[in-house]
Motif scaffolding. Structure first.
Motif, PDB file in Angstrom:
ATOM      1  N   MET A 251     -63.367 -23.698  83.827  1.00 13.01           N
ATOM      2  CA  MET A 251     -63.197 -24.621  83.017  1.00 13.01           C
ATOM      3  C   MET A 251     -61.969 -24.181  82.111  1.00 13.01           C
ATOM      4  N   THR A 252     -60.926 -24.929  81.845  1.00 15.50           N
ATOM      5  CA  THR A 252     -59.859 -24.427  81.158  1.00 15.50           C
ATOM      6  C   THR A 252     -59.599 -25.268  79.911  1.00 15.50           C
ATOM      7  N   THR A 253     -59.424 -25.153  78.643  1.00 20.72           N
ATOM      8  CA  THR A 253     -59.161 -25.972  77.668  1.00 20.72           C
ATOM      9  C   THR A 253     -57.745 -26.198  77.587  1.00 20.72           C
ATOM     10  N   LEU A 254     -57.313 -27.475  77.757  1.00 23.35           N
ATOM     11  CA  LEU A 254     -56.216 -27.974  77.781  1.00 23.35           C
ATOM     12  C   LEU A 254     -55.615 -28.583  76.527  1.00 23.35           C
ATOM     13  N   SER A 255     -55.544 -27.644  75.417  1.00 20.76           N
ATOM     14  CA  SER A 255     -55.106 -28.140  73.763  1.00 20.76           C
ATOM     15  C   SER A 255     -54.027 -28.212  73.671  1.00 20.76           C
ATOM     16  N   ASP A 256     -52.922 -27.461  74.385  1.00 25.76           N
ATOM     17  CA  ASP A 256     -51.564 -27.523  73.649  1.00 25.76           C
ATOM     18  C   ASP A 256     -50.604 -28.035  74.632  1.00 25.76           C
ATOM     19  N   PRO A 257     -50.391 -28.966  75.170  1.00 26.47           N
ATOM     20  CA  PRO A 257     -49.393 -29.665  76.005  1.00 26.47           C
ATOM     21  C   PRO A 257     -48.043 -29.229  76.052  1.00 26.47           C
ATOM     22  N   ALA A 258     -47.733 -28.620  76.849  1.00 29.63           N
ATOM     23  CA  ALA A 258     -46.013 -27.844  76.700  1.00 29.63           C
ATOM     24  C   ALA A 258     -45.147 -29.003  76.285  1.00 29.63           C
ATOM     25  N   VAL A 259     -44.890 -30.070  76.837  1.00 31.41           N
ATOM     26  CA  VAL A 259     -44.047 -31.115  76.632  1.00 31.41           C
ATOM     27  C   VAL A 259     -44.798 -32.396  76.382  1.00 31.41           C
ATOM     28  N   THR A 260     -43.967 -33.261  75.584  1.00 30.14           N
ATOM     29  CA  THR A 260     -44.526 -34.579  75.437  1.00 30.14           C
ATOM     30  C   THR A 260     -43.891 -35.380  76.573  1.00 30.14           C
TER      31      THR A 260
ATOM     32  N   GLY B 291     -45.617  -8.418  83.280  1.00 28.29           N
ATOM     33  CA  GLY B 291     -46.864  -8.697  82.650  1.00 28.29           C
ATOM     34  C   GLY B 291     -47.994  -9.109  83.686  1.00 28.29           C
ATOM     35  N   ASP B 292     -49.388  -8.811  83.368  1.00 25.94           N
ATOM     36  CA  ASP B 292     -50.483  -9.213  84.213  1.00 25.94           C
ATOM     37  C   ASP B 292     -50.813 -10.596  84.211  1.00 25.94           C
ATOM     38  N   PRO B 293     -50.740 -11.326  85.581  1.00 26.33           N
ATOM     39  CA  PRO B 293     -51.197 -12.869  85.200  1.00 26.33           C
ATOM     40  C   PRO B 293     -52.633 -12.805  84.650  1.00 26.33           C
ATOM     41  N   ASP B 294     -52.785 -14.084  83.573  1.00 32.72           N
ATOM     42  CA  ASP B 294     -54.005 -13.920  82.940  1.00 32.72           C
ATOM     43  C   ASP B 294     -55.017 -15.175  83.930  1.00 32.72           C
ATOM     44  N   PRO B 295     -56.403 -15.308  83.679  1.00 28.69           N
ATOM     45  CA  PRO B 295     -56.886 -16.363  84.425  1.00 28.69           C
ATOM     46  C   PRO B 295     -56.308 -17.632  84.454  1.00 28.69           C
ATOM     47  N   HIS B 296     -55.891 -18.033  83.103  1.00 31.38           N
ATOM     48  CA  HIS B 296     -55.305 -19.412  83.120  1.00 31.38           C
ATOM     49  C   HIS B 296     -53.986 -19.651  84.184  1.00 31.38           C
ATOM     50  N   VAL B 297     -53.084 -18.580  84.255  1.00 32.08           N
ATOM     51  CA  VAL B 297     -52.108 -18.688  84.956  1.00 32.08           C
ATOM     52  C   VAL B 297     -52.532 -18.833  86.475  1.00 32.08           C
TER      53      VAL B 297
ATOM     54  N   VAL C 198     -45.776 -13.744  88.628  1.00 33.32           N
ATOM     55  CA  VAL C 198     -46.890 -15.030  88.722  1.00 33.32           C
ATOM     56  C   VAL C 198     -47.308 -15.106  87.061  1.00 33.32           C
ATOM     57  N   HIS C 199     -47.290 -14.238  86.178  1.00 36.28           N
ATOM     58  CA  HIS C 199     -47.528 -14.407  84.673  1.00 36.28           C
ATOM     59  C   HIS C 199     -46.777 -15.381  83.998  1.00 36.28           C
ATOM     60  N   ARG C 200     -45.365 -15.669  84.960  1.00 35.42           N
ATOM     61  CA  ARG C 200     -44.427 -16.657  84.139  1.00 35.42           C
ATOM     62  C   ARG C 200     -44.626 -18.063  84.821  1.00 35.42           C
ATOM     63  N   PHE C 201     -45.678 -18.317  85.540  1.00 36.73           N
ATOM     64  CA  PHE C 201     -45.751 -19.092  86.579  1.00 36.73           C
ATOM     65  C   PHE C 201     -45.639 -20.684  85.794  1.00 36.73           C
TER      66      PHE C 201
ATOM     67  N   GLN D 249     -52.499  -7.333  90.987  1.00 40.11           N
ATOM     68  CA  GLN D 249     -52.947  -7.386  89.536  1.00 40.11           C
ATOM     69  C   GLN D 249     -51.605  -7.605  88.571  1.00 40.11           C
ATOM     70  N   GLU D 250     -50.339  -7.219  89.507  1.00 40.12           N
ATOM     71  CA  GLU D 250     -49.072  -7.440  88.797  1.00 40.12           C
ATOM     72  C   GLU D 250     -48.575  -8.739  89.104  1.00 40.12           C
ATOM     73  N   GLY D 251     -48.913  -9.515  89.556  1.00 32.69           N
ATOM     74  CA  GLY D 251     -48.724 -10.941  89.678  1.00 32.69           C
ATOM     75  C   GLY D 251     -47.462 -10.825  90.979  1.00 32.69           C
ATOM     76  N   PHE D 252     -47.661 -10.260  91.886  1.00 30.86           N
ATOM     77  CA  PHE D 252     -46.993 -10.185  93.300  1.00 30.86           C
ATOM     78  C   PHE D 252     -47.729 -10.549  94.323  1.00 30.86           C
TER      79      PHE D 252
END
Lengths: 162, 162
Positions: free
Chosen positions: A2-11, A67-73, A127-130, A104-107
């Motif tokens: 479950m991921t909270t979708l609170s801050d849409p990146a673009v309108t 950076g390392d990818p987080d669960p959301h990405v 991947v952390h910037r996907f 773990q490094e996103g490759f």
């Protein structure tokens, strides 16, 4: 997950209306909605749900280069490529398997196969910037991947059904 | 990753001599020795290094049925399938890619591909109990996987070079 979708990146803009009709984006929306077990996103429109797949230039600049990818990405990556797989299945009427290896490094690498045939092989990096600049880019990339895979099936019809 | 090899699972028998000569086991030993950057295992004989790939019946019984794979068992899994890949490359003179997906519960898949051809696709389960009853089993399984992959290349020579 479950991921909270609170801050849409673009309108969303009026232009996006056409994008929502593409088969790939329809798959993506269906997959996101399928994860909404408790109906928390029922009130959200498609553009709000899809906004998490866009990362604007400014947002991307704010993310460190390494950076390392987080669960959301990782969730976004997973659902994007799941949508690619489903869209290939819809177009080809074949069963498609996806194998994704991300360290773990996103490759890593994502492979789509059916029987003995490799439909798509894509190296994953940073991947952390996907994310995509615009929703149009997201739809275009997804549709291109699906088209590529369908072209491979057409080129090797026997291997895809071996 | 450096792993201490302090408790060999089985003592080598005279029978094992023939096994050490198989191409697959030679690959496996070469890969293990390649990880010995500081020469800590220089004094260990091959049977000592390979003993970690065997899990006797009693040892297996002691492992819980459900469990998460630890780094040591993931290292063994990685190096075993890396050896399979190298042995396929030696036999076929083709470049082989491996994609391995293992989730935290020890389930997943390993895929060997070359160009558009899937050489080998294997479901992984109960990875936390990975190991073979005997070294002979280890050699037999590895050699069988390599033979299967080589047979696929022979069946689809064009796709393997596409």
């Amino acid at each position: 997950m479950m991921t909270t979708l609170s801050d849409p990146a673009v309108t969303p803009t009026v232009n996006d209306d056409k994008i929502f009709g593409t088969p790939f984006i329809k798959c993506l929306v269906r997959l996101i909605r399928a994860e909404d077990s408790y109906g928390l996103w029922r009130g959200k429109c498609n553009s709000e749900l899809l906004a998490h797949f866009t990362v604007t230039e400014d947002q991307r600049r704010a993310i460190p280069i390494i950076g390392d990818p987080d669960p959301h990405v990782l969730w976004k990556l997973d659902i994007f490529y799941a949508a690619v797989g489903i869209a290939i299945e819809e177009r080809s009427d074949l069963l498609v398997s996806r194998t994704m290896e991300v360290n773990q490094e996103g490759f890593g690498r994502v492979l789509f196969t059916t029987k003995r045939l490799v439909l798509l092989s894509k190296t994953l990096r940073d991947v952390h910037r996907f994310g995509f600049n615009t929703l149009r880019d997201c739809a275009k990339t997804g549709t291109r991947l699906v088209n590529d895979a369908v072209a491979v099936i057409k080129a090797y019809p026997d291997v895809a059904r071996a």
